[in-house]
Design a protein around this motif. Structure first.
Motif, PDB file in Angstrom:
ATOM      1  N   PHE A  30       6.032  -2.216  10.719  1.00 35.40           N
ATOM      2  CA  PHE A  30       6.020  -0.774  10.986  1.00 35.40           C
ATOM      3  C   PHE A  30       7.176  -0.072  10.278  1.00 35.40           C
ATOM      4  N   THR A  31       6.877   1.092   9.723  1.00 38.96           N
ATOM      5  CA  THR A  31       7.878   2.010   9.186  1.00 38.96           C
ATOM      6  C   THR A  31       7.531   3.407   9.654  1.00 38.96           C
ATOM      7  N   ARG A  32       8.533   4.168  10.063  1.00 38.02           N
ATOM      8  CA  ARG A  32       8.295   5.506  10.629  1.00 38.02           C
ATOM      9  C   ARG A  32       7.835   6.488   9.549  1.00 38.02           C
ATOM     10  N   ASP A  33       7.007   7.437   9.982  1.00 35.28           N
ATOM     11  CA  ASP A  33       6.469   8.444   9.061  1.00 35.28           C
ATOM     12  C   ASP A  33       7.577   9.161   8.299  1.00 35.28           C
ATOM     13  N   GLU A  34       8.651   9.513   8.996  1.00 37.31           N
ATOM     14  CA  GLU A  34       9.715  10.275   8.340  1.00 37.31           C
ATOM     15  C   GLU A  34      10.390   9.464   7.234  1.00 37.31           C
ATOM     16  N   ASP A  35      10.459   8.152   7.409  1.00 40.83           N
ATOM     17  CA  ASP A  35      11.037   7.307   6.361  1.00 40.83           C
ATOM     18  C   ASP A  35      10.078   7.165   5.181  1.00 40.83           C
ATOM     19  N   LEU A  36       8.773   7.094   5.478  1.00 37.33           N
ATOM     20  CA  LEU A  36       7.788   7.062   4.401  1.00 37.33           C
ATOM     21  C   LEU A  36       7.875   8.327   3.548  1.00 37.33           C
ATOM     22  N   VAL A  37       7.972   9.467   4.217  1.00 39.02           N
ATOM     23  CA  VAL A  37       8.025  10.756   3.515  1.00 39.02           C
ATOM     24  C   VAL A  37       9.288  10.856   2.665  1.00 39.02           C
ATOM     25  N   THR A  38      10.396  10.391   3.201  1.00 36.82           N
ATOM     26  CA  THR A  38      11.657  10.404   2.448  1.00 36.82           C
ATOM     27  C   THR A  38      11.521   9.583   1.173  1.00 36.82           C
ATOM     28  N   GLY A  39      10.918   8.419   1.271  1.00 37.38           N
ATOM     29  CA  GLY A  39      10.743   7.575   0.102  1.00 37.38           C
ATOM     30  C   GLY A  39       9.891   8.223  -0.974  1.00 37.38           C
ATOM     31  N   VAL A  40       8.855   8.952  -0.571  1.00 37.88           N
ATOM     32  CA  VAL A  40       8.014   9.645  -1.544  1.00 37.88           C
ATOM     33  C   VAL A  40       8.818  10.723  -2.268  1.00 37.88           C
ATOM     34  N   ALA A  41       9.645  11.446  -1.519  1.00 37.79           N
ATOM     35  CA  ALA A  41      10.465  12.498  -2.133  1.00 37.79           C
ATOM     36  C   ALA A  41      11.430  11.921  -3.159  1.00 37.79           C
ATOM     37  N   VAL A  42      12.070  10.803  -2.830  1.00 40.11           N
ATOM     38  CA  VAL A  42      13.004  10.176  -3.765  1.00 40.11           C
ATOM     39  C   VAL A  42      12.248   9.638  -4.978  1.00 40.11           C
ATOM     40  N   LEU A  43      11.116   8.977  -4.745  1.00 45.71           N
ATOM     41  CA  LEU A  43      10.328   8.446  -5.858  1.00 45.71           C
ATOM     42  C   LEU A  43       9.884   9.563  -6.797  1.00 45.71           C
ATOM     43  N   ALA A  98       0.831  -1.207   0.000  1.00 41.98           N
ATOM     44  CA  ALA A  98       0.000   0.000   0.000  1.00 41.98           C
ATOM     45  C   ALA A  98       0.867   1.259   0.000  1.00 41.98           C
ATOM     46  N   TYR A  99       1.980   1.224   0.707  1.00 39.51           N
ATOM     47  CA  TYR A  99       2.861   2.382   0.729  1.00 39.51           C
ATOM     48  C   TYR A  99       3.293   2.765  -0.678  1.00 39.51           C
ATOM     49  N   GLY A 100       3.691   1.784  -1.474  1.00 33.37           N
ATOM     50  CA  GLY A 100       4.178   2.070  -2.819  1.00 33.37           C
ATOM     51  C   GLY A 100       3.112   2.640  -3.735  1.00 33.37           C
ATOM     52  N   VAL A 101       1.851   2.194  -3.568  1.00 32.25           N
ATOM     53  CA  VAL A 101       0.767   2.717  -4.395  1.00 32.25           C
ATOM     54  C   VAL A 101       0.457   4.165  -4.021  1.00 32.25           C
ATOM     55  N   ILE A 102       0.313   4.425  -2.717  1.00 31.90           N
ATOM     56  CA  ILE A 102      -0.042   5.783  -2.277  1.00 31.90           C
ATOM     57  C   ILE A 102       1.113   6.733  -2.537  1.00 31.90           C
ATOM     58  N   LEU A 149       0.869   7.606  -6.192  1.00 33.39           N
ATOM     59  CA  LEU A 149      -0.180   8.586  -6.467  1.00 33.39           C
ATOM     60  C   LEU A 149       0.269   9.993  -6.101  1.00 33.39           C
ATOM     61  N   HIS A 150       0.892  10.139  -4.948  1.00 32.84           N
ATOM     62  CA  HIS A 150       1.341  11.472  -4.516  1.00 32.84           C
ATOM     63  C   HIS A 150       2.510  11.961  -5.363  1.00 32.84           C
ATOM     64  N   ALA A 151       3.418  11.064  -5.727  1.00 37.06           N
ATOM     65  CA  ALA A 151       4.512  11.466  -6.609  1.00 37.06           C
ATOM     66  C   ALA A 151       3.961  11.931  -7.949  1.00 37.06           C
ATOM     67  N   GLU A 161       9.306   1.565  -8.307  1.00 36.51           N
ATOM     68  CA  GLU A 161       8.528   1.117  -7.146  1.00 36.51           C
ATOM     69  C   GLU A 161       9.318   1.390  -5.872  1.00 36.51           C
ATOM     70  N   VAL A 162       8.618   1.913  -4.856  1.00 38.78           N
ATOM     71  CA  VAL A 162       9.212   2.067  -3.527  1.00 38.78           C
ATOM     72  C   VAL A 162       8.441   1.156  -2.582  1.00 38.78           C
ATOM     73  N   HIS A 163       9.153   0.529  -1.659  1.00 35.12           N
ATOM     74  CA  HIS A 163       8.573  -0.512  -0.802  1.00 35.12           C
ATOM     75  C   HIS A 163       9.287  -0.486   0.536  1.00 35.12           C
TER      76      HIS A 163
END
Length: 432
Positions: A388-401, A94-98, A101-103, A188-190
């Motif tokens: 579990f993955t921390r919010d800050e790591d999720l946000v970082t992945g979106v920025a890189v993607l 789900a993280y990779g799909v959302i 979408l945001h990227a 893909e980010v995962h």
């Protein structure tokens, strides 16, 4: 779109199929899966994007930068999957799909605000049945798309209740007929689903290759009899034999260096499953994985010998079939370097990393230039509610993607003689 908006959307989707211990249960083509698909559709339609669903239930949201172009303009494709394991984690897939979408929304805003219009379109995908928890094999939707599995055969696959993929997709309204987009490249980010990134305090993993995977479909056939009235010497107990097989699958890892091979039996069914009947049939699936194909081959050969001995000892019949075999996949060096360069420019620490698990990117890597990335998993735990993955790591992945998506739109990874870069037609190939 802001990081706060991403986190709000991510945690909203995590409520669909939520379990009491903060996990999710959204197995493929269930009512809960339908709700996540509706969420995906609503997100796309609010942005004015075209939504397509193909013949195996893959869902695409297309950002069309060339509405007047004739034909199907190729797409840079971002995404992952929204289905989960039973009592699974809310981050896996789900993280990779959302994030995709945001990227895509950020990239569209960038183009609409005046940056150069790319020569290709952009799309986000929610792949069908990546998990394989309800319908085996896993990585089904992306493998059909890539021509690695036959669409008709996969639609005929049935779950333990006897419901076919076709019937399940029809029931939730997601057996589509739309054309598959042509793919220029894929990213893909995962979550890592392992401990390396967290242990090394590294923010991003650039995946360079996947492990070799070998599954064995094992059927143990004994004879049904009364648990109380049948003499022990007269029993042909399929469950006892199956239990010995399970232990052999576990113990075979000890033949090799620590962590060189992982193995398990994750699914087991027995018949007639009555408390006063000796089991007549047990079905189980063994999973063997290693970086080195030779290790998996040796483990398989060892297990076949041991299983034959168990069958003779217990006077039962055991049928073994190779199932869902996936060879090592090496991701393009240019894509790995691209992820490293983007991470460095954004001030994100990164390292190269292998994937032991399978992902949709493994299928896509066969037909299009592919970039696969990981963000850290706490305690390396996955496929359970404690994932579990921390919010800050999720946000970082979106920025890189997002930045990788921009480079791909500019042609950073041109297809290099890869056959079938377009979405594969149904029946283009068969699974190994």
């Amino acid at each position: 779109m802001t990081p706060e908006q991403f986190l709000s959307d991510f945690h909203e989707v995590a409520q669909i199929g939520a379990t009491p211990n903060q996990g999710v249960d959204r197995q493929a083509a269930t009512p809960e899966d339908r709700l996540t698909r509706e969420w995906f559709r609503a997100f796309a339609e609010r942005r004015g994007w075209e939504v397509r669903v193909d013949g195996i239930g893959n869902q695409f949201a297309i950002v069309d930068f060339h509405p007047d172009a004739a034909g199907d303009t190729p797409c840079v494709l971002l995404g992952s999957h929204l289905d989960s394991q039973p009592l699974g984690g809310r981050f896996d897939g789900a993280y990779g799909v959302i994030a995709g979408l945001h990227a895509a929304a950020r990239l569209e805003d960038r183009v609409r605000s005046g940056d150069a219009r790319p020569a290709v379109n952009l799309a986000v995908v929610n792949w069908f049945n990546e998990e394989g928890g309800r319908f085996a094999p896993s990585i089904m939707g992306s493998s059909v798309f890539a021509g690695l599995m036959d669409e008709a055969e996969m639609l005929a696959v049935r779950d333990l209740a006897g419901v076919s993929v076709r019937e399940a997709l029809e029931a939730i309204g997601y057996l589509g007929t739309d054309a598959r987009p042509t793919v220029a490249s894929y990213a893909e980010v995962h979550i890592e689903q392992g401990r390396i990134l967290e242990r090394e305090s590294t923010q991003l993993g650039a995946v360079d290759y996947s492990w070799y995977t070998q599954k064995l479909d094992i059927e143990v056939l004994g004879e049904q009899s009364h648990t109380g009235a049948t003499a022990m010497a007269d029993r042909h107990d399929a469950l006892v034999a199956a239990s010995q097989v399970i232990l052999k699958v576990h113990d075979v890892t000890a033949r090799y260096e620590a962590e060189a091979l992982v193995s398990s039996v994750g699914q087991l069914t027995l018949e007639p499953n009555s408390p006063i009947v000796v089991a007549r049939r047990v079905h189980l699936v063994a999973d063997l994985r290693a970086a080195d194909q030779a290790i998996v081959a040796d483990a398989r050969a060892t297990l076949l010998e041991q299983i034959d001995a168990i069958a003779r000892e217990r006077d039962v019949k055991i049928n073994v079939r190779d199932f869902d075999v996936r060879d090592n996949q090496h991701y393009p060096e240019s894509g790995i370097r691209l992820a490293e360069e983007v991470a460095a420019e954004l001030g994100v620490s990164a390292r190269r990393i292998r994937t032991m698990a399978g992902h949709d990117s493994v299928a896509m890597n066969r037909i299009a230039p592919t970039v696969m990335m990981f963000v850290p998993s706490v305690d390396g735990v996955s496929h359970c509610e404690r994932e579990f993955t921390r919010d800050e790591d999720l946000v970082t992945g979106v920025a890189v993607l997002t930045e990788i998506g921009w480079r791909l739109l500019q042609g950073a990874l041109e297809p290099s003689g890869v056959a079938g870069v377009g979405g594969a037609a149904a029946g283009a190939g068969a699974a190994r």
